[in-house]
Design an enzyme around this catalytic site. Structure first.
Site, PDB file in Angstrom:
ATOM      1  N   TYR A   1      34.457  42.525  40.723  1.00  0.00           N
ATOM      2  CA  TYR A   1      35.894  42.204  40.641  1.00  0.00           C
ATOM      3  C   TYR A   1      36.723  43.470  40.918  1.00  0.00           C
ATOM      4  O   TYR A   1      37.674  43.452  41.694  1.00  0.00           O
ATOM      5  CB  TYR A   1      36.186  41.653  39.245  1.00  0.00           C
TER       6      TYR A   1
ATOM      7  N   LYS B   1      39.711  44.204  43.749  1.00  0.00           N
ATOM      8  CA  LYS B   1      41.079  44.563  43.372  1.00  0.00           C
ATOM      9  C   LYS B   1      41.462  45.924  43.965  1.00  0.00           C
ATOM     10  O   LYS B   1      42.627  46.152  44.296  1.00  0.00           O
ATOM     11  CB  LYS B   1      41.227  44.574  41.844  1.00  0.00           C
TER      12      LYS B   1
HETATM   13  N1  LIG Z   1      44.043  38.145  32.813  1.00  0.00           N
HETATM   14  C1  LIG Z   1      43.788  39.430  32.963  1.00  0.00           C
HETATM   15  O1  LIG Z   1      43.240  40.122  32.053  1.00  0.00           O
HETATM   16  C2  LIG Z   1      44.196  40.145  34.221  1.00  0.00           C
HETATM   17  C3  LIG Z   1      44.203  41.542  34.237  1.00  0.00           C
HETATM   18  C4  LIG Z   1      44.557  42.228  35.397  1.00  0.00           C
HETATM   19  C5  LIG Z   1      44.885  41.503  36.516  1.00  0.00           C
HETATM   20  N2  LIG Z   1      44.851  40.125  36.496  1.00  0.00           N
HETATM   21  C6  LIG Z   1      45.177  39.421  37.731  1.00  0.00           C
HETATM   22  O2  LIG Z   1      46.349  38.667  37.509  1.00  0.00           O
HETATM   23  C7  LIG Z   1      46.367  37.548  38.389  1.00  0.00           C
HETATM   24  C8  LIG Z   1      46.727  36.315  37.597  1.00  0.00           C
HETATM   25  O3  LIG Z   1      45.721  36.068  36.620  1.00  0.00           O
HETATM   26  P1  LIG Z   1      46.027  35.281  35.261  1.00  0.00           P
HETATM   27  O4  LIG Z   1      45.695  36.172  34.135  1.00  0.00           O
HETATM   28  O5  LIG Z   1      47.352  34.649  35.352  1.00  0.00           O
HETATM   29  O6  LIG Z   1      44.860  34.202  35.280  1.00  0.00           O
HETATM   30  P2  LIG Z   1      44.880  32.653  35.617  1.00  0.00           P
HETATM   31  O7  LIG Z   1      45.895  31.944  34.786  1.00  0.00           O
HETATM   32  O8  LIG Z   1      43.453  32.215  35.531  1.00  0.00           O
HETATM   33  O9  LIG Z   1      45.373  32.600  37.121  1.00  0.00           O
HETATM   34  C9  LIG Z   1      44.500  32.728  38.211  1.00  0.00           C
HETATM   35  C10 LIG Z   1      45.099  31.941  39.354  1.00  0.00           C
HETATM   36  O10 LIG Z   1      44.306  32.082  40.531  1.00  0.00           O
HETATM   37  C11 LIG Z   1      44.166  30.788  41.116  1.00  0.00           C
HETATM   38  N3  LIG Z   1      43.006  30.688  41.970  1.00  0.00           N
HETATM   39  C12 LIG Z   1      41.731  31.086  41.723  1.00  0.00           C
HETATM   40  N4  LIG Z   1      40.953  30.756  42.775  1.00  0.00           N
HETATM   41  C13 LIG Z   1      41.758  30.133  43.683  1.00  0.00           C
HETATM   42  C14 LIG Z   1      41.547  29.560  44.970  1.00  0.00           C
HETATM   43  N5  LIG Z   1      40.325  29.522  45.551  1.00  0.00           N
HETATM   44  N6  LIG Z   1      42.600  29.017  45.621  1.00  0.00           N
HETATM   45  C15 LIG Z   1      43.830  29.007  45.055  1.00  0.00           C
HETATM   46  N7  LIG Z   1      44.101  29.533  43.840  1.00  0.00           N
HETATM   47  C16 LIG Z   1      43.067  30.092  43.172  1.00  0.00           C
HETATM   48  C17 LIG Z   1      44.078  29.865  39.920  1.00  0.00           C
HETATM   49  O11 LIG Z   1      44.265  28.528  40.337  1.00  0.00           O
HETATM   50  P3  LIG Z   1      43.585  27.276  39.551  1.00  0.00           P
HETATM   51  O12 LIG Z   1      44.473  26.983  38.366  1.00  0.00           O
HETATM   52  O13 LIG Z   1      43.590  26.197  40.597  1.00  0.00           O
HETATM   53  O14 LIG Z   1      42.197  27.699  39.152  1.00  0.00           O
HETATM   54  C18 LIG Z   1      45.218  30.436  39.086  1.00  0.00           C
HETATM   55  O15 LIG Z   1      46.451  30.007  39.566  1.00  0.00           O
HETATM   56  C19 LIG Z   1      45.000  37.517  39.054  1.00  0.00           C
HETATM   57  O16 LIG Z   1      45.079  38.058  40.347  1.00  0.00           O
HETATM   58  C20 LIG Z   1      44.156  38.416  38.180  1.00  0.00           C
HETATM   59  O17 LIG Z   1      43.102  38.999  38.916  1.00  0.00           O
HETATM   60  C21 LIG Z   1      44.539  39.436  35.387  1.00  0.00           C
END
Ligand SMILES: NC(=O)c1ccc[n+]([C@@H]2O[C@H](COP(=O)([O-])OP(=O)(O)OC[C@H]3O[C@@H](n4cnc5c(N)ncnc54)[C@H](OP(=O)(O)O)[C@@H]3O)[C@@H](O)[C@H]2O)c1
Length: 251
Positions: free
Chosen positions: A157, A161
């Site tokens: 991952y 990123k």
């Molecule tokens: N949570 C953390 O600790 C964290 C930390 C640092 C960075 N981030 C980054 O922040 C961003 C948002 O994450 P979040 O925490 O809000 O998690 P989240 O609620 O799980 O959001 C992830 C999103 O990605 C979408 N997604 C995944 N695979 C996809 C695909 N093949 N096509 C279209 N959409 C897809 C999901 O859609 P579905 O609902 O359809 O699955 C969901 O909308 C991500 O880029 C993540 O890497 C998160």
């Protein structure tokens, strides 16, 4: 257009069901009713997001978006702009995946690379074209501290990123002369459905707190921010820890 105090009138959320992304839209919507385009895979999560934002007074459009379908991305972005200018585009889709499968199972490795890196590049190119034509606006790329230094426990991952972060860092420079701001956001551990069931890391935060950082960054045209802000200093120190010590840290 983004007004004099930094409030947008329209937002495109790529990853229209992302908890961080939706918290960001809600934070902007607190000040004015917005036109929101949610680009996401259809399903109950997208329906719930739409209903909630409409309840807040937003006009919501949806566009079907699958990050793995690379040849559709230009059209997804075109559809999002069909209803008028987009002031802020948030690139929030992403997949945490399973690190051990990520370096032993080629299909999973490629899926992580495609969703987190290739698809963010492909949508980024399409967004850059539209924003350049428009001559104003802001692109927000949700990166991660995981890309700053690869950890054994999360390096697949993290590597995706890192690539995404570098691409949008370059885009920041390329679009500046066109009047478009690109902001890279590097959250640490965020309590969202992505991290459900995991032990929180130090300085763990919430989608709402990340959203506040994003809103402030867009309003003040900041190009690189951490969430929470002190993560910047933690990562700055961690980058220089010698490898034999780094691998023993409980992270
Ligand atoms: N949570 C953390 O600790 C964290 C930390 C640092 C960075 N981030 C980054 O922040 C961003 C948002 O994450 P979040 O925490 O809000 O998690 P989240 O609620 O799980 O959001 C992830 C999103 O990605 C979408 N997604 C995944 N695979 C996809 C695909 N093949 N096509 C279209 N959409 C897809 C999901 O859609 P579905 O609902 O359809 O699955 C969901 O909308 C991500 O880029 C993540 O890497 C998160």
């Amino acid at each position: 257009m983004i007004d004099a105090v930094g409030n947008p009138q329209s937002i495109l959320l790529l990853g229209g069901t992302s908890e961080i992304g939706l918290a960001t839209v809600r934070a902007f919507a607190a000040d004015r009713a917005l036109r929101v385009v949610l680009a996401a895979r259809p399903g109950p999560r997208l329906d719930a997001a739409r209903t909630e934002l409409e309840r807040l007074g937003c006009g919501v459009e949806t566009v079907e978006f699958d990050a793995t379908k690379l040849d559709t991305h230009a059209d997804v972005v075109k559809q999002a702009f069909a209803g008028g200018d987009i002031d802020v585009a948030v690139v929030a889709f992403g997949l945490l995946g399973d690190n051990e499968r990520g370096w032993t199972d080629v299909e999973h490795a490629v899926e992580l690379a495609q969703v987190n890196y290739t698809a963010t590049v492909s949508t980024g190119v399409a967004l850059a074209e539209r924003f350049r034509e428009q001559g104003h606006g802001s692109i927000v790329a949700i990166s991660s501290v995981a890309g700053e230094r690869a950890r054994r426990s999360n390096f697949v991952y993290g590597s995706t990123k890192a690539g995404m972060d570098a691409f949008y860092t370059g885009l920041t420079e390329a679009l500046r002369e066109h009047g478009v701001t690109v902001t890279i956001v590097r959250p640490g551990f965020v309590h969202s459905k992505m991290t459900e069931g995991m032990d929180p890391a130090p300085l763990a935060t919430t989608p709402q707190a990340v959203a506040d950082v994003v809103v402030d960054a867009v309003r003040n045209r900041k190009e690189l921010v951490w969430a929470p802000a002190p993560m910047r200093f933690v990562m700055s120190a961690l980058r220089h820890v010698p490898r034999p010590i780094f691998r023993k840290l409980p992270i």
